[in-house]
Structure formats: structure tokens, C-alpha cells
Design a protein around this motif. Sequence first.
Motif, short mmCIF file in Angstrom:
data_model
loop_
_atom_site.label_atom_id
_atom_site.label_comp_id
_atom_site.label_asym_id
_atom_site.label_seq_id
_atom_site.Cartn_x
_atom_site.Cartn_y
_atom_site.Cartn_z
N PRO A 166 58.99 17.13 154.36
CA PRO A 166 59.43 15.93 153.65
C PRO A 166 58.31 14.89 153.62
O PRO A 166 57.46 14.84 154.51
CB PRO A 166 60.61 15.43 154.49
N HIS A 167 58.31 14.06 152.59
CA HIS A 167 57.28 13.03 152.46
C HIS A 167 57.82 11.87 151.65
O HIS A 167 58.80 12.00 150.92
CB HIS A 167 56.03 13.61 151.77
N ALA A 199 59.30 21.94 146.53
CA ALA A 199 59.94 21.82 147.85
C ALA A 199 59.81 23.08 148.69
O ALA A 199 60.15 23.06 149.87
CB ALA A 199 61.42 21.46 147.69
N CYS A 230 66.39 16.78 142.28
CA CYS A 230 66.77 16.93 143.69
C CYS A 230 68.23 17.35 143.82
O CYS A 230 68.56 18.22 144.64
CB CYS A 230 66.51 15.63 144.44
N HIS A 256 64.02 18.05 152.68
CA HIS A 256 62.99 17.56 151.76
C HIS A 256 63.64 16.86 150.56
O HIS A 256 63.32 15.71 150.24
CB HIS A 256 62.13 18.73 151.29
#
Length: 363
Positions: A166-167, A199, A230, A256
Motif C-alpha cells: 500500500p502507498h 495492485a 478500487c 492496497h
Amino acid sequence: MDTKGLRVEIKDADKGLVTAVFATYNKADSDSDVTLPGAFEDGAEMPISAYGHTSWEGALPPGKGRIRTTSKEAILEAEFFMDTAHGIDTFKTVQRLGKLGQWSYGYDATKFSYGEHEGKRVRFLEALKVHEVSPVLLGAGVNTRTLSAKSGAPGVAPRRGRALAPHDSEVTSRSWDGAKTIAGLADDLRPSELRTVFAWMDADADPEAKSSYRLAHHHGVGGPANVRACLMGIARLNDPAKGGIPDADRAGVYEHLAGHLRDADIEPPELRTQPGGSLKYAEEGHAVLAAVSAFVDRTAEVVALRALKGKGMAPRSAELLDWIDADLQRLKALLSTPLGVDDPSEAEIASLFARSVAQLNGM
């Protein structure tokens, strides 16, 4: 997560100590990255990973390290755990390999920008979070002090399973065309750039090929994450038959995608531990949206292939598209009419929409 190579030198064999200059500032490496002074946190500590970054997969770390910075370079001061079997074995292997072995470090670029350096387009690394360092089989050297190609065989970069870490990112809810987004990615992108779009990656495939990645959800390299993408990605995770993501990676991919939704102040749908069961209204809508998006992408492929042969859409397929369009128009009419006591519920509307694309699997 990215990796960079480094050259290691034995400092004290009895104590298992090593020192290495692993980054030289203001030099373009083979990834077209330029590390700027101040990118590393002086004094930052991190574990040494088991060989080939395998501590990400559960292997015990054989040591630890600390970063020391100067005005021109970053230095690793590492210590192996010589009172453990895995620490001694790893240190002795590194020592005996000498120049035949290499090291790399896993990091997240927390701040970076793009620009020109010595006539070439590069990424300027302004701030890095180093998570671990690891002895590896192979690293490609840039000069005598710095190795900066990806380490090991294709696809064995450090990872959380095969889910990309994740970011933080900007988030948008504008329209999303996954096929167009992927097609618009240049064929010569670095793995570190491709990982800013997707992802999940196949660790056993070529990390430089777009086909090795799944669940695109960013508008281009370093672009904003798309809310719709998403939500559709989580819907696909909740349908293992269509998601294409191994069970071991589902939770990591979910975190993520869910992280981007939380950044947009949207409560992410739950990750279902088992397939089946009834869906909530929103969950059913996300699943339908994912199915429609995938079907539109597939239709675009079919239209393009038949056009190359000088043909149009087959009559039966064209009729099916008309049926789907008619049901979507019916849904639009329902949504534009104020609901009364006798009007269909939201769940019934969602079911109607779902039925309109239930034939997709038969195409």
C-alpha cells in the motif's frame, strides 16, 4: 517496493560486521534514478533479510543494519547474528562468495520527482524508506561503489506475497477505462514505474512486462488512484473465479485497494473470506460494475479483431448488446423516477441491473 544493489565488504569476520557504500548521490543508475543528498535517514535501522529477500516470506532475519550518511554517499553498517545458526551460515556464505555475491536493499520512495539529468529523463529520489537489506545472487554494477539494478532473477523483488505494498496517492472518482489505461502505458517502463499503476504482480513472470501485473487502478505512472477501479478490484477479489488473484495474496491486495478508498473517505467493502452468500446492495452494484467494465473491454477487443478481418459484430452478439442496452435504459428510467411506496426497492433495482448482465459469462 523497489530494490537497489550494493557492494559489501567484510569489516570484522569474528563479529560478523560488514560496511558498504551502497548509494552515491547525484549519479544516474541503470534504473534512470538519481538519489539526492538527504534521501536516506541517517541512523535508520533495519533488518537484514534472509538470502534473496526471503524474510518477506517468513525466513528468519540473520542480522540488522544501520545507515550512516555523508555529503556524497550512504553507508551501511551491518551486523550478522553470529550467535544463531542462520546468522552464521548467511555471513559465511556472503564471506566465501566475496565479489561473486551481491546485496540489495528494499525501499519505498516516499518523495520523488521527474526531470532531466545529463540529457536523460530520470526520477529524482528525494526521500526513501529502507525496509531491509539482503544478500542476493546477482546485482548489476554501475560503478565500484554502487550497484543499482534490480537484484536476482526476474520477479524476485521483495514483496508482500505478490500483493504490491500500500502507498499514499491522490484519489479521484472520475470515469475509468482500465484497458485504455494499460494500453497507454509505455512498453519500456521500469518495474518500479509499473508498480505505481497496479495492485498485484506475478513474481514468477517478467517484471518489465505489463502482462505480469493485474488490477490497474491508477491513471498512469504515479497518477491518482481511481475510486471506481478500487471498488471493482475488491469486487473481483470477492469473486475468486474471476479475480485471478491467488488466495494467499487476496488480503494484501485488498489492503492496497482499501487504503486508497479510505483516503477518499469511503468505507471499503468487506473482503469476503468465503465465496457465496447474499450481497449487500452496494456490493452487488460493485460486482455488476466490474462485470460491465470487463465486458466492455472484451467487446472492444472483439470489435477490433473483427474490423481487422473486414467484419462487423456478429448478429447474435449485436442482439445481445441491444438487450443489455435496453435493460440499462430501463434502469436509467427507474432512477430518474421518484420512488413511491409501491416502487421497487434499491435491492430490487440492483438485482434488475445484475440480471441485465447475467448473460455475460455466456459470451
